[in-house]
Write an enzyme that holds these catalytic residues in place. Structure first.
Site, PDB file in Angstrom:
ATOM      1  N   TRP A 376       0.813  -1.216   0.000  1.00 18.90           N
ATOM      2  CA  TRP A 376       0.000   0.000   0.000  1.00 18.90           C
ATOM      3  C   TRP A 376       0.841   1.257   0.000  1.00 18.90           C
ATOM      4  O   TRP A 376       0.375   2.308  -0.422  1.00 18.90           O
ATOM      5  CB  TRP A 376      -0.970  -0.001   1.188  1.00 18.90           C
ATOM      6  CG  TRP A 376      -2.130  -0.908   0.936  1.00 18.90           C
ATOM      7  CD1 TRP A 376      -2.370  -2.104   1.532  1.00 18.90           C
ATOM      8  CD2 TRP A 376      -3.181  -0.712  -0.005  1.00 18.90           C
ATOM      9  NE1 TRP A 376      -3.504  -2.672   1.024  1.00 18.90           N
ATOM     10  CE2 TRP A 376      -4.025  -1.837   0.075  1.00 18.90           C
ATOM     11  CE3 TRP A 376      -3.503   0.284  -0.920  1.00 18.90           C
ATOM     12  CZ2 TRP A 376      -5.164  -1.985  -0.715  1.00 18.90           C
ATOM     13  CZ3 TRP A 376      -4.633   0.140  -1.699  1.00 18.90           C
ATOM     14  CH2 TRP A 376      -5.446  -0.983  -1.593  1.00 18.90           C
ATOM     15  N   VAL A 383      -0.863   9.184  -3.995  1.00 18.96           N
ATOM     16  CA  VAL A 383      -1.766   9.109  -2.844  1.00 18.96           C
ATOM     17  C   VAL A 383      -0.979   8.813  -1.571  1.00 18.96           C
ATOM     18  O   VAL A 383      -1.249   9.385  -0.512  1.00 18.96           O
ATOM     19  CB  VAL A 383      -2.860   8.042  -3.087  1.00 18.96           C
ATOM     20  CG1 VAL A 383      -3.591   7.728  -1.790  1.00 18.96           C
ATOM     21  CG2 VAL A 383      -3.837   8.524  -4.141  1.00 18.96           C
ATOM     22  N   HIS A 384       0.027   7.924  -1.682  1.00 21.25           N
ATOM     23  CA  HIS A 384       0.815   7.600  -0.493  1.00 21.25           C
ATOM     24  C   HIS A 384       1.526   8.841   0.039  1.00 21.25           C
ATOM     25  O   HIS A 384       1.508   9.109   1.250  1.00 21.25           O
ATOM     26  CB  HIS A 384       1.839   6.515  -0.820  1.00 21.25           C
ATOM     27  CG  HIS A 384       2.816   6.265   0.283  1.00 21.25           C
ATOM     28  ND1 HIS A 384       2.448   5.679   1.474  1.00 21.25           N
ATOM     29  CD2 HIS A 384       4.131   6.552   0.393  1.00 21.25           C
ATOM     30  CE1 HIS A 384       3.499   5.605   2.263  1.00 21.25           C
ATOM     31  NE2 HIS A 384       4.532   6.131   1.641  1.00 21.25           N
ATOM     32  N   TYR A 392      -0.793  11.517   7.956  1.00 22.51           N
ATOM     33  CA  TYR A 392       0.006  10.717   8.881  1.00 22.51           C
ATOM     34  C   TYR A 392       0.940  11.589   9.729  1.00 22.51           C
ATOM     35  O   TYR A 392       0.869  11.565  10.965  1.00 22.51           O
ATOM     36  CB  TYR A 392       0.807   9.700   8.071  1.00 22.51           C
ATOM     37  CG  TYR A 392       1.560   8.687   8.882  1.00 22.51           C
ATOM     38  CD1 TYR A 392       0.943   7.495   9.267  1.00 22.51           C
ATOM     39  CD2 TYR A 392       2.878   8.894   9.249  1.00 22.51           C
ATOM     40  CE1 TYR A 392       1.632   6.551   9.996  1.00 22.51           C
ATOM     41  CE2 TYR A 392       3.570   7.950   9.984  1.00 22.51           C
ATOM     42  CZ  TYR A 392       2.945   6.782  10.352  1.00 22.51           C
ATOM     43  OH  TYR A 392       3.625   5.853  11.075  1.00 22.51           O
ATOM     44  N   HIS A 417     -12.481   4.967  -1.378  1.00 27.65           N
ATOM     45  CA  HIS A 417     -12.747   3.811  -2.241  1.00 27.65           C
ATOM     46  C   HIS A 417     -14.255   3.594  -2.358  1.00 27.65           C
ATOM     47  O   HIS A 417     -14.786   3.374  -3.446  1.00 27.65           O
ATOM     48  CB  HIS A 417     -12.074   2.552  -1.679  1.00 27.65           C
ATOM     49  CG  HIS A 417     -10.665   2.379  -2.138  1.00 27.65           C
ATOM     50  ND1 HIS A 417      -9.598   2.956  -1.506  1.00 27.65           N
ATOM     51  CD2 HIS A 417     -10.138   1.694  -3.181  1.00 27.65           C
ATOM     52  CE1 HIS A 417      -8.488   2.641  -2.128  1.00 27.65           C
ATOM     53  NE2 HIS A 417      -8.775   1.873  -3.155  1.00 27.65           N
TER      54      HIS A 417
END
Lengths: 487, 487
Positions: A376, A383-384, A392, A417
């Site tokens: 992921w 997106v990460h 985060y 999603h």
């Protein structure tokens, strides 16, 4: 204890017997060589015996990929023999334009896509107002949040009131674009907020320093020094062409960010000096070819597989469901791989090349991911990076643990999603949401397996969840959709 | 020339642009690090771009084997759903014993198997007669050749006169056993022939030496020396237990050779000192399990596939033939792999362990073979060693080239492949013969491809010919067989 002793003695005996089986004295060898019968045997073990210590099975990798190719070729032939050629470009045009579905005089998708400029410009205006102190920080931030939330809600509301006028592809595109806009504006507002706070912070530091030192001469010295620093910074900026806040608050800068292949705003993006024409042409060809390939595969392979899988699914015949799921997994996975390459390599590199955008880190080597968490954080880098920078890190900076921050990231990801699936289908099931929320526990399991049995098995878990998880989700949505629309 | 120059300049420019795209001056970097907007982009290429020089795709190997597993699982499920469970052990017993086929009071296969002792003992008697000089060398060799030829002809003749009384499995077993006997007796006779010639050669040498030297003292010296050598050789033999010609011509030695897992006779086989019980038990379990697995796979998977492939084959519908062949290729290849492991690892190692036979080199790493010639010289080591020792080397020693020797080996191999297929089926087609005779040209092609495109592609050619060649041959025989019997 006795059993263990026995086991040891057994092992010892076996090791001895192997040595004896392979040993022949030098004298015997010499004597044998002198024989007239041309001896051709000598003591040795078969390669599959553990005592042979043979481990070269590189040919089996070729075998594996050859079997896959042969299997793929056969599936392809079987498909054509069973269904004939189903690829029909006219259907694509109908699907893409939404022609034949509802009132063809209005194109609400296109109107909505054009309208997406409005929230962007609104955001810019609010930022500008805050930068020149027309709006206070507090009111400005509240307005920005309202603007961003209205951006993400707009497609839902419009689609709910006039769903008949949207084509499926149209509303999906609108949702995707508005979601990207949402993420980009969030980044834009938050980054500008950091810059404002940062320059204030500098000011505060200076003030505090001035307060804590009492000698007036020293004060002047410090002031002169800081003034000089500010000036030299300005000089440096001019030399290197670096833009500082609030010079970045303008239309040109905002639109560059909106079109650039990234979700993270910053004042000075790394840029390339020129467009590589060959690279550009390759990417354009890939995009055109890729779109056609995916649509053809979808019509020819995916739709028949999904339709065939419906019957056992509604009867809850588990063995047949398993067989159909495995059958569906192959085209779905293949299309997903094509989609990945098309969007993350071809399309984003094409956009990056046109925009002179130098950071092409759109994906990492997720195919080697040793557990699901790594997957992921490597397969979708825009997106990460956005999630790491804007969710985060801020959460951990607020004093929460990394675990909490991860859960929040997965929660937001799960929400979007679901958003991308539910709004176009107009079905508020929670399969996509649950699918994403299953990732953190799955990640723990895969990390445990990776540690216990080696990185290879962690990687296999990643691939399995990818190959089998998607068709399962697709089948569940299709099943519910078919129940709702054709019963 | 102009085009080349242009190409060079293009390359140069491209290389330059990449360098520029990735380069950012130290000063700029430093300036960027001081920014307040937490910059997260830096210039870098996507991993799939050639300029990234990224080559770690190890995860794709896991992906490949996972896809194969999933495909296999689905095929398995599909098969059970389509045909139900077809495995039926009672049918196996009928097939193996030939019960229900013709007169069940006579078992000609078993009679023929027992009779196989006769040519073996005949061969021993002729050898003995030659060793003790009752028969002259010439007559003895002629008798041996007649004996060997009658051995290989016997099943053909018997089967032709009373084919109704043979079961298919029975006659196949008889043909295989008689073929092995043929190869073993050939080796036995030829090796003994070498030994006889060798000891004569020694004698001739001594005689010549004696003739060429005239000094009587020296002669005595040489004689004494040679006598001493002979004596010391005898001593050595006693110490190491080495058997010399003609001490080997006895029943015990012959039967050991006939039962040993090799086709090449020699006077002193390498032996193990003891039977490893665990090893033996593992091999026995493998043999029992393997036979059952192969028979089950055959009934459940192979027979339906072959039957299904008949219809398009007789209609010469090429696309459907291709699809059916690819479908048939998977179970056939899988059964062949099981058969290979069962016979060459489990069964021959079992026999070797029981017989204290130390040379277990029954197969080499053919799965890594870089061309077809390497495959044929590694997959079946007993036959390869026999062909090299008793056909290839003698022919090259007679002064012929290696190419001629290879062709002769492939010709003999092709003949026996045809023998093993045609006699049981009672159809003298030449598909198997042609299949084997196609190997030398294929070998040249695969060697060329291996040299031109790398060893990997040579290996892929080997696997392809294995996976696709066999089902093609099977279909051709089955087609002809069905035409002959069911029309």
């Amino acid at each position: 204890m006795g059993a263990k002793l026995e086991d040891n003695s057994l092992r010892y005996r076996r090791a001895q017997s192997v040595t004896k089986a392979e040993e022949i004295t030098e004298k015997e060898k010499k004597a044998r060589r002198l024989q007239l019968d041309r001896p051709c045997h000598k003591p040795r073990d078969s390669l599959f015996s553990w005592s042979s210590e043979f481990t070269d099975f590189t040919g089996l990798v070729n075998w594996g990929f050859l079997m896959l190719t042969i299997g793929g070729l056969r599936l392809c032939l079987e498909n054509f023999l069973k269904y004939g050629i189903r690829v029909n470009p006219i259907e694509w045009i109908i699907l893409l334009t939404g022609y034949n579905e509802g009132n063809s005089d209005q194109y609400p998708s296109i109107v909505l896509l054009i309208y997406s400029v409005v929230p962007a410009v609104t955001s810019l205006l609010i930022e500008k107002a805050m930068a020149v102190d027309i709006l206070s920080e507090k009111i400005g931030v509240v307005l920005q949040i309202l603007n961003i939330l209205s951006t993400i809600s707009l497609p839902v509301l419009v689609h709910n009131f006039s769903s008949q006028e949207f084509s499926f592809v149209g509303i999906t595109t609108v949702c995707t674009i508005y979601l990207i806009l949402f993420l980009k504006l969030w980044s834009y507002v938050q980054t500008n907020h950091w810059c404002r706070n940062g320059s204030k912070g500098k000011h505060v530091k200076n003030t505090m320093r001035r307060q804590s030192l009492s000698a007036p001469n020293w004060n002047q010295l410090v002031n002169a020094d800081s003034d000089q620093t500010a000036e030299s910074e300005k000089d440096d900026d001019l030399v290197t062409g670096i833009v500082s806040y609030p010079d970045n608050i303008n239309l040109r800068d905002l639109f560059y960010f909106l079109l650039a292949p990234t979700l993270c705003y910053e004042l000075n993006f790394p840029r390339t000096t020129r467009i590589r024409k060959r690279f550009l042409i390759k990417r354009i060809v890939e995009v055109i070819f890729g779109i056609n390939l995916i649509m053809a595969l979808f019509q020819q392979w995916m739709i028949p597989s999904v339709t065939n899988a419906m019957d056992p699914f509604s009867k809850m015949d588990y063995i047949r469901i398993a067989e159909r799921l495995l059958k569906l997994a192959v085209p779905n996975h293949f299309i997903w791989l094509c989609f990945f390459y098309l969007s993350f390599h071809s399309f984003l590199n094409l956009v990056g090349e046109v925009m002179h955008f130098a950071d092409r880190n759109f994906y990492n080597d997720w195919w080697n991911a040793r557990n699901i968490a790594v997957f992921w954080s490597t397969w979708n880098m825009p997106v990460h990076m956005w999630a790491a920078r804007h969710v985060y890190v801020p959460i951990t900076e607020m004093g929460y643990t990394k675990g909490v921050a991860s859960i929040v990231v997965f929660f937001i990801s799960a929400f979007f999603h679901e958003y991308l699936v539910s709004v176009p289908l107009q079905m508020f099931r929670i399969w996509a949401f649950l699918g994403m929320m299953a990732q953190p526990p799955l990640s723990v399991i895969s990390r445990f397996i990776g540690k216990r049995f080696g990185a290879r098995w962690g990687n296999i878990i990643v691939w399995s969840s990818l190959i089998l998880g998607q068709p399962l989700a697709i089948m569940m949505y299709y099943h519910d959709y078919a129940l709702a629309h054709y019963k």
